[in-house]
Write an enzyme that holds these catalytic residues in place. Sequence first.
Site, PDB file in Angstrom:
ATOM      1  N   VAL A  45      51.133  65.490  29.886  1.00 19.85           N
ATOM      2  CA  VAL A  45      50.461  66.461  30.755  1.00 19.85           C
ATOM      3  C   VAL A  45      50.188  65.868  32.135  1.00 19.85           C
ATOM      4  O   VAL A  45      50.472  66.490  33.162  1.00 19.85           O
ATOM      5  CB  VAL A  45      49.151  66.948  30.086  1.00 19.85           C
ATOM      6  CG1 VAL A  45      48.302  67.747  31.054  1.00 19.85           C
ATOM      7  CG2 VAL A  45      49.483  67.798  28.868  1.00 19.85           C
ATOM      8  N   ASP A  96      46.082  55.598  35.071  1.00 18.23           N
ATOM      9  CA  ASP A  96      46.068  55.396  33.621  1.00 18.23           C
ATOM     10  C   ASP A  96      45.470  54.025  33.348  1.00 18.23           C
ATOM     11  O   ASP A  96      45.696  53.082  34.108  1.00 18.23           O
ATOM     12  CB  ASP A  96      47.493  55.473  33.048  1.00 18.23           C
ATOM     13  CG  ASP A  96      47.496  55.842  31.565  1.00 18.23           C
ATOM     14  OD1 ASP A  96      47.870  56.983  31.241  1.00 18.23           O
ATOM     15  OD2 ASP A  96      47.096  54.986  30.743  1.00 18.23           O
ATOM     16  N   GLU A 144      45.813  73.391  29.970  1.00 14.75           N
ATOM     17  CA  GLU A 144      47.251  73.335  30.234  1.00 14.75           C
ATOM     18  C   GLU A 144      48.012  74.029  29.110  1.00 14.75           C
ATOM     19  O   GLU A 144      47.712  73.825  27.939  1.00 14.75           O
ATOM     20  CB  GLU A 144      47.675  71.859  30.339  1.00 14.75           C
ATOM     21  CG  GLU A 144      49.113  71.673  30.718  1.00 14.75           C
ATOM     22  CD  GLU A 144      49.497  72.509  31.939  1.00 14.75           C
ATOM     23  OE1 GLU A 144      48.918  72.326  33.009  1.00 14.75           O
ATOM     24  OE2 GLU A 144      50.384  73.382  31.791  1.00 14.75           O
ATOM     25  N   ARG A 176      54.845  73.515  27.652  1.00 19.68           N
ATOM     26  CA  ARG A 176      55.496  73.125  26.401  1.00 19.68           C
ATOM     27  C   ARG A 176      56.399  71.946  26.685  1.00 19.68           C
ATOM     28  O   ARG A 176      57.155  71.984  27.667  1.00 19.68           O
ATOM     29  CB  ARG A 176      56.348  74.282  25.846  1.00 19.68           C
ATOM     30  CG  ARG A 176      55.561  75.505  25.460  1.00 19.68           C
ATOM     31  CD  ARG A 176      56.471  76.711  25.353  1.00 19.68           C
ATOM     32  NE  ARG A 176      57.098  76.995  26.643  1.00 19.68           N
ATOM     33  CZ  ARG A 176      58.043  77.910  26.837  1.00 19.68           C
ATOM     34  NH1 ARG A 176      58.492  78.626  25.834  1.00 19.68           N
ATOM     35  NH2 ARG A 176      58.561  78.127  28.034  1.00 19.68           N
ATOM     36  N   GLU A 177      56.315  70.925  25.866  1.00 18.17           N
ATOM     37  CA  GLU A 177      57.223  69.798  26.041  1.00 18.17           C
ATOM     38  C   GLU A 177      58.651  70.328  25.914  1.00 18.17           C
ATOM     39  O   GLU A 177      58.931  71.188  25.091  1.00 18.17           O
ATOM     40  CB  GLU A 177      56.938  68.714  25.000  1.00 18.17           C
ATOM     41  CG  GLU A 177      55.639  67.987  25.309  1.00 18.17           C
ATOM     42  CD  GLU A 177      55.261  66.965  24.254  1.00 18.17           C
ATOM     43  OE1 GLU A 177      56.134  66.473  23.530  1.00 18.17           O
ATOM     44  OE2 GLU A 177      54.050  66.672  24.153  1.00 18.17           O
ATOM     45  N   LEU A 188      58.475  83.283  16.438  1.00 16.37           N
ATOM     46  CA  LEU A 188      58.803  83.939  15.165  1.00 16.37           C
ATOM     47  C   LEU A 188      60.060  83.312  14.571  1.00 16.37           C
ATOM     48  O   LEU A 188      60.900  84.012  14.010  1.00 16.37           O
ATOM     49  CB  LEU A 188      59.035  85.438  15.378  1.00 16.37           C
ATOM     50  CG  LEU A 188      57.809  86.348  15.397  1.00 16.37           C
ATOM     51  CD1 LEU A 188      58.238  87.819  15.383  1.00 16.37           C
ATOM     52  CD2 LEU A 188      56.857  86.097  14.235  1.00 16.37           C
ATOM     53  N   CYS A 240      50.085  68.897  19.651  1.00 19.73           N
ATOM     54  CA  CYS A 240      49.109  69.945  19.984  1.00 19.73           C
ATOM     55  C   CYS A 240      48.729  70.843  18.810  1.00 19.73           C
ATOM     56  O   CYS A 240      47.578  70.823  18.368  1.00 19.73           O
ATOM     57  CB  CYS A 240      49.623  70.775  21.134  1.00 19.73           C
ATOM     58  SG  CYS A 240      49.641  69.848  22.668  1.00 19.73           S
ATOM     59  N   LYS A 298      46.795  69.253  15.707  1.00 21.80           N
ATOM     60  CA  LYS A 298      45.476  68.691  16.051  1.00 21.80           C
ATOM     61  C   LYS A 298      44.535  69.764  16.599  1.00 21.80           C
ATOM     62  O   LYS A 298      43.361  69.780  16.286  1.00 21.80           O
ATOM     63  CB  LYS A 298      45.658  67.524  17.028  1.00 21.80           C
ATOM     64  CG  LYS A 298      45.145  67.738  18.412  1.00 21.80           C
ATOM     65  CD  LYS A 298      45.252  66.528  19.269  1.00 21.80           C
ATOM     66  CE  LYS A 298      45.633  66.881  20.698  1.00 21.80           C
ATOM     67  NZ  LYS A 298      44.803  67.849  21.378  1.00 21.80           N
ATOM     68  N   ARG A 333      55.315  62.819  17.647  1.00 21.23           N
ATOM     69  CA  ARG A 333      53.963  62.913  17.084  1.00 21.23           C
ATOM     70  C   ARG A 333      53.893  64.133  16.151  1.00 21.23           C
ATOM     71  O   ARG A 333      54.244  65.236  16.528  1.00 21.23           O
ATOM     72  CB  ARG A 333      52.928  63.027  18.210  1.00 21.23           C
ATOM     73  CG  ARG A 333      52.794  61.741  18.994  1.00 21.23           C
ATOM     74  CD  ARG A 333      51.801  61.866  20.125  1.00 21.23           C
ATOM     75  NE  ARG A 333      52.307  62.644  21.239  1.00 21.23           N
ATOM     76  CZ  ARG A 333      51.627  62.857  22.375  1.00 21.23           C
ATOM     77  NH1 ARG A 333      50.408  62.365  22.525  1.00 21.23           N
ATOM     78  NH2 ARG A 333      52.156  63.565  23.347  1.00 21.23           N
TER      79      ARG A 333
END
Length: 432
Positions: free
Chosen positions: A11, A30, A151, A154-155, A250, A260, A263, A327
């Site tokens: 992100v 970071d 946010e 989408r990756e 769908l 995402c 979690k 992940r």
Amino acid sequence: MKISLIGCGYVGLVTGSCLAELGNKVICVDNDSKKIARIKQGKIPIYEPGLEELILNNVKKKRLRFTSSIQEGVKYSEIIFIAVGTPPLENGEADLTGIENVARHIALNLSGYRLIVEKSTVPVETGEWVKKTISTYNKHKAEFDVASNPEFLREGSAIEDFMHPDRIVIGVESKRARDLLVNLYKPLNAPLVITNIRSAELIKHASNAFLATKISFINAIAYICDKVGADVEEVARGMGLDKRIGQSNLSAGVGYGGSCFPKDLDAFIAISERIGYNFDLLKAVRNINEEQKHFILKKVRDFLWVVKDKTIAVLGLSFKPDTDDIRNAPSIDIIKELLHEGVKIKAYDPQAMNKAKEVLDKAAFCKDPYEACKGADCLLVITEWNEFKELDFKKVKHLLKRPLIIDGRNIYEPKSMKEKGFTYVGIGRGRH
Ligand code: NAD
């Protein structure tokens, strides 16, 4: 405008480089100094289409830079986005250690007005805690506002999603904060939903929970389709053309994964419980999603009978195409279970193999889909990368020990696969 992004993950890097591309001066921070050192050498730590060029180009134009000093980030910009990770705790709640830590360090370095914006996905009321934390450590009593701007990228299509969002959600409590964010996003010309911080936080959790619900719903329908000989792809199309339902999310398959949906669903269930609501609907969504992995494993066992010492070619490891992110990828759990049962795995993924090697030490990794298929008893598709849709099936058939395809994402047409001489097993596609 001068912008700081704290957290250089999927992100933070996408948001930072896109805001720079729009003409802002951006500094990305970071606390992983090795990561920052690598980025400064032009080595981008994640794969996201178009990201590397965007970062390098904006660095060259001096609109984007990187640092491991949060102090520098706070001093530099009027708007500070928090985009650190909010991973799950063991009880499913979001771990907000990173958010608290960043809020505290922002406060300790505040000297003039700053707008602090939650970009990370957080449970409702986190904004209150961020405010309290900053007030507590704000030793120079500097003015500040907190806002929520969740946010939705989408990756795999993150840059496109950032530049052309369906909507931008802005949760604010002051005109100053509102004006800053409205101005920042003006060039995107997107519909704005301007609301309070709690509603903005809830919009993000509710949206992800709803999208996950659609996926589990169609997976439940797929199970029924398999039993009665219907085709879930046609059922989904028939449903999705109804504008009230829509086609997106769908697609039946081995279930959702990623950093995402799983979690965020857990966190939403946990926060609901904490305020006295038993979110049974979302618990069912989660259970169906877990079940999908067993569903595909059962199909493998049904067709291979004894799986021990068999070889399976696995195509696709990332949790979705066009990313290297593994992940919570369904592939990892499925492969671990197969390895545990004595199966030999030959895997291939266009981008995720380096990351997968770190968690799947007993699998063999191949240079292309054909090397994976060579001598395998079955081809198992787990992620729907475009390149898997256009394989040379004559070659695949020749390389496999037996012509069996288990398609965990329904990327092939059952009829055409049958004509090519394969035994084809999809998800919810009836009997073939
Ligand atoms: P990520 O794990 O890829 O990146 C997080 C970054 O934050 C890491 O580089 C880490 O080193 C850094 N960080 C952690 N603590 C820090 C600190 N105290 N100071 C400075 N840096 C720190 O995470 P991500 O996928 O980019 O997600 C970030 C947030 O955005 C999460 O809340 C996630 O739920 C949310 N989100 C993610 C996506 C997605 O598709 N990945 C989409 C929408 C929202």
